[in-house]
Every structure is written in structure tokens, then in C-alpha cells.
Design a protein around this motif. Structure first.
Motif, PDB file in Angstrom:
ATOM      1  N   LEU A 152       0.852  -1.192  -0.102  1.00 46.73           N
ATOM      2  CA  LEU A 152       0.228  -0.053  -0.027  1.00 46.73           C
ATOM      3  C   LEU A 152       0.877   1.518  -0.234  1.00 46.73           C
ATOM      4  CD1 LEU A 152      -2.639  -1.072   2.758  1.00 46.73           C
ATOM      5  CD2 LEU A 152      -2.836  -1.263   0.125  1.00 46.73           C
ATOM      6  N   TYR A 153       1.917   1.220  -0.050  1.00 44.44           N
ATOM      7  CA  TYR A 153       3.094   2.506  -0.088  1.00 44.44           C
ATOM      8  C   TYR A 153       2.514   3.392  -0.890  1.00 44.44           C
ATOM      9  CZ  TYR A 153       7.118   5.343  -0.611  1.00 44.44           C
ATOM     10  OH  TYR A 153       7.913   6.302  -0.547  1.00 44.44           O
ATOM     11  N   ASP A 154       2.272   4.625  -0.271  1.00 46.09           N
ATOM     12  CA  ASP A 154       1.809   5.859  -0.865  1.00 46.09           C
ATOM     13  C   ASP A 154       2.377   6.945  -0.217  1.00 46.09           C
ATOM     14  OD1 ASP A 154       0.731   7.944  -2.321  1.00 46.09           O
ATOM     15  OD2 ASP A 154      -1.040   6.842  -2.498  1.00 46.09           O
ATOM     16  N   PRO A 155       3.377   7.595  -0.367  1.00 44.71           N
ATOM     17  CA  PRO A 155       3.948   8.922   0.389  1.00 44.71           C
ATOM     18  C   PRO A 155       3.025   9.821   0.481  1.00 44.71           C
ATOM     19  CG  PRO A 155       5.071   8.746  -1.668  1.00 44.71           C
ATOM     20  CD  PRO A 155       4.300   7.304  -1.691  1.00 44.71           C
ATOM     21  N   ARG A 156       2.074  10.038  -0.594  1.00 45.68           N
ATOM     22  CA  ARG A 156       1.195  11.067  -0.585  1.00 45.68           C
ATOM     23  C   ARG A 156       0.009  11.008   0.495  1.00 45.68           C
ATOM     24  NH1 ARG A 156      -0.660  10.360  -6.505  1.00 45.68           N
ATOM     25  NH2 ARG A 156      -0.441   8.016  -5.362  1.00 45.68           N
ATOM     26  N   LYS A 157      -0.189   9.685   1.142  1.00 44.97           N
ATOM     27  CA  LYS A 157      -1.063   9.611   1.812  1.00 44.97           C
ATOM     28  C   LYS A 157      -0.745   9.405   3.523  1.00 44.97           C
ATOM     29  CE  LYS A 157      -4.299   7.049  -1.195  1.00 44.97           C
ATOM     30  NZ  LYS A 157      -5.194   5.897  -1.373  1.00 44.97           N
ATOM     31  N   MET A 158       0.834   9.275   3.523  1.00 44.99           N
ATOM     32  CA  MET A 158       1.205   9.252   5.069  1.00 44.99           C
ATOM     33  C   MET A 158       0.827  10.263   5.940  1.00 44.99           C
ATOM     34  SD  MET A 158       5.017   7.549   4.265  1.00 44.99           S
ATOM     35  CE  MET A 158       5.846   8.815   3.414  1.00 44.99           C
ATOM     36  N   ASP A 159       0.455  11.260   5.518  1.00 49.58           N
ATOM     37  CA  ASP A 159      -0.108  12.294   6.434  1.00 49.58           C
ATOM     38  C   ASP A 159      -1.190  12.387   6.835  1.00 49.58           C
ATOM     39  OD1 ASP A 159       2.522  13.419   6.784  1.00 49.58           O
ATOM     40  OD2 ASP A 159       1.998  14.910   4.931  1.00 49.58           O
ATOM     41  N   GLU A 160      -2.070  11.302   6.282  1.00 46.72           N
ATOM     42  CA  GLU A 160      -3.744  11.086   6.534  1.00 46.72           C
ATOM     43  C   GLU A 160      -3.799  10.346   8.066  1.00 46.72           C
ATOM     44  OE1 GLU A 160      -5.281   8.997   3.584  1.00 46.72           O
ATOM     45  OE2 GLU A 160      -4.872  10.446   2.224  1.00 46.72           O
ATOM     46  N   GLU A 161      -4.837  10.436   8.526  1.00 47.97           N
ATOM     47  CA  GLU A 161      -5.044   9.803   9.910  1.00 47.97           C
ATOM     48  C   GLU A 161      -4.498   8.416  10.064  1.00 47.97           C
ATOM     49  OE1 GLU A 161      -8.867   8.735  13.011  1.00 47.97           O
ATOM     50  OE2 GLU A 161      -9.220  10.258  11.326  1.00 47.97           O
ATOM     51  N   ASP A 162      -4.768   7.733   9.260  1.00 46.82           N
ATOM     52  CA  ASP A 162      -4.344   6.323   9.263  1.00 46.82           C
ATOM     53  C   ASP A 162      -2.904   6.039   8.455  1.00 46.82           C
ATOM     54  OD1 ASP A 162      -6.057   5.318  10.957  1.00 46.82           O
ATOM     55  OD2 ASP A 162      -7.378   4.781   9.510  1.00 46.82           O
ATOM     56  N   GLY A 163      -2.201   7.246   8.186  1.00 42.29           N
ATOM     57  CA  GLY A 163      -1.096   7.186   7.528  1.00 42.29           C
ATOM     58  C   GLY A 163      -0.049   6.143   7.450  1.00 42.29           C
ATOM     59  N   TRP A 164       0.148   5.416   8.867  1.00 48.56           N
ATOM     60  CA  TRP A 164       0.857   4.224   8.953  1.00 48.56           C
ATOM     61  C   TRP A 164       0.565   3.159   7.874  1.00 48.56           C
ATOM     62  CZ3 TRP A 164      -1.676  -0.013  10.184  1.00 48.56           C
ATOM     63  CH2 TRP A 164      -2.740   0.130  10.792  1.00 48.56           C
ATOM     64  N   LEU A 165      -0.640   3.209   7.448  1.00 53.12           N
ATOM     65  CA  LEU A 165      -0.986   1.999   6.455  1.00 53.12           C
ATOM     66  C   LEU A 165      -0.302   2.213   5.121  1.00 53.12           C
ATOM     67  CD1 LEU A 165      -4.758   2.140   6.907  1.00 53.12           C
ATOM     68  CD2 LEU A 165      -3.382   0.177   7.365  1.00 53.12           C
ATOM     69  N   TYR A 166       0.403   3.368   4.788  1.00 49.95           N
ATOM     70  CA  TYR A 166       0.924   3.660   3.495  1.00 49.95           C
ATOM     71  C   TYR A 166       2.336   3.877   3.850  1.00 49.95           C
ATOM     72  CZ  TYR A 166      -3.857   4.435   2.832  1.00 49.95           C
ATOM     73  OH  TYR A 166      -5.376   4.277   2.624  1.00 49.95           O
ATOM     74  N   TYR A 167       2.967   3.494   4.889  1.00 53.31           N
ATOM     75  CA  TYR A 167       4.591   3.466   5.104  1.00 53.31           C
ATOM     76  C   TYR A 167       5.176   2.421   4.172  1.00 53.31           C
ATOM     77  CZ  TYR A 167       4.015   6.113   9.491  1.00 53.31           C
ATOM     78  OH  TYR A 167       3.986   6.995  10.563  1.00 53.31           O
ATOM     79  N   LYS A 168       6.291   2.658   3.699  1.00 51.02           N
ATOM     80  CA  LYS A 168       7.046   1.877   2.844  1.00 51.02           C
ATOM     81  C   LYS A 168       7.262   0.477   3.196  1.00 51.02           C
ATOM     82  CE  LYS A 168      10.948   2.174  -0.556  1.00 51.02           C
ATOM     83  NZ  LYS A 168      11.904   2.950  -1.019  1.00 51.02           N
ATOM     84  N   TYR A 169       7.457   0.362   4.681  1.00 53.14           N
ATOM     85  CA  TYR A 169       7.854  -1.087   5.345  1.00 53.14           C
ATOM     86  C   TYR A 169       6.893  -1.454   6.299  1.00 53.14           C
ATOM     87  CZ  TYR A 169      12.080  -0.169   2.526  1.00 53.14           C
ATOM     88  OH  TYR A 169      13.308  -0.036   2.003  1.00 53.14           O
ATOM     89  N   GLU A 170       6.795  -2.604   6.573  1.00 53.93           N
ATOM     90  CA  GLU A 170       6.199  -3.231   7.750  1.00 53.93           C
ATOM     91  C   GLU A 170       6.979  -4.165   8.317  1.00 53.93           C
ATOM     92  OE1 GLU A 170       3.087  -5.518   6.359  1.00 53.93           O
ATOM     93  OE2 GLU A 170       2.059  -3.545   5.278  1.00 53.93           O
ATOM     94  N   LEU A 171       7.256  -4.022   9.620  1.00 52.45           N
ATOM     95  CA  LEU A 171       8.026  -4.732  10.604  1.00 52.45           C
ATOM     96  C   LEU A 171       7.278  -5.472  11.401  1.00 52.45           C
ATOM     97  CD1 LEU A 171      10.851  -5.679  11.446  1.00 52.45           C
ATOM     98  CD2 LEU A 171      10.976  -3.516  12.969  1.00 52.45           C
ATOM     99  N   SER A 172       7.362  -6.756  11.491  1.00 50.94           N
ATOM    100  CA  SER A 172       6.516  -7.646  11.929  1.00 50.94           C
ATOM    101  C   SER A 172       7.261  -8.399  12.830  1.00 50.94           C
ATOM    102  CB  SER A 172       5.752  -8.636  11.544  1.00 50.94           C
ATOM    103  OG  SER A 172       4.985  -8.320  10.202  1.00 50.94           O
TER     104      SER A 172
END
Length: 99
Positions: A34-54
């Protein structure tokens, strides 16, 4: 991100190019679909970060150990400029917000 984590945590064991093992946990880095730097400032911006660390337990561990690891990971990743948020169950952290 994988290289940054390896540099920040030299005691973690490389399992694969995208997986590291801490004493009781496995850390796996994935690129977000879902990476999208344009959406990272939205309320759920973390959904659009480049990486996921589990992070998930591999051996018996305590909630306190998990909390400490999460705190250390967040602080160190943020200290080198990564946007980082903790996504967890509501009861994981006592006095901090989980997304």
C-alpha cells in the motif's frame, strides 16, 4: 530498512535477508503493498509507510520483554529518521497508544 535494523541491532541473528532473530523473537521486514507517500500524513497514514516490520515470539517470553523490545525498536528507528508507529492489540501497552 533491513540494513538499518542490522546496524542498530548487531546482536540480532540474520536468518534470511529480511528476517532477524532477537533472543526470543523473530523480526520480519516486508515492503508494503500500500506504500503511498502522498497518504502518509492522513489519519491512518501508517498504512501507507514503505515497510512493515512484524515481530512475533519464537520462544517463551513475557509481555514486559515484548513491550521493552517494541519501545527500543521505535526509539532507534525514529532516531535515524524512520517514520515508525506501533500497531498492536489495545492491551499490549499500558500507557501508550496502539494503532
Amino acid at each position: 530498512m533491513e540494513a538499518a535494523i542490522r546496524n542498530l541491532f548487531p546482536d540480532f541473528v540474520n536468518v534470511t535477508p529480511v528476517a532477524l532473530r532477537e533472543s526470543r523473537n523473530m523480526l520480519v521486514v516486508d515492503k508494503s503493498d500500500l506504500y503511498d507517500p502522498r497518504k502518509m500524513d492522513e489519519e491512518d497514514g501508517w498504512l501507507y509507510y514503505k515497510y512493515e516490520l512484524s515481530v512475533f515470539p519464537m520462544e517463551e517470553t513475557t509481555l514486559e520483554h515484548q513491550r521493552n523490545l517494541a519501545d527500543i525498536l521505535l526509539k532507534k528507528l525514529r532516531s535515524i529518521g524512520f517514520l515508525a508507529e506501533l500497531i498492536c492489540e489495545d492491551d499490549f501497552l499500558e500507557n501508550q497508544q496502539c494503532f
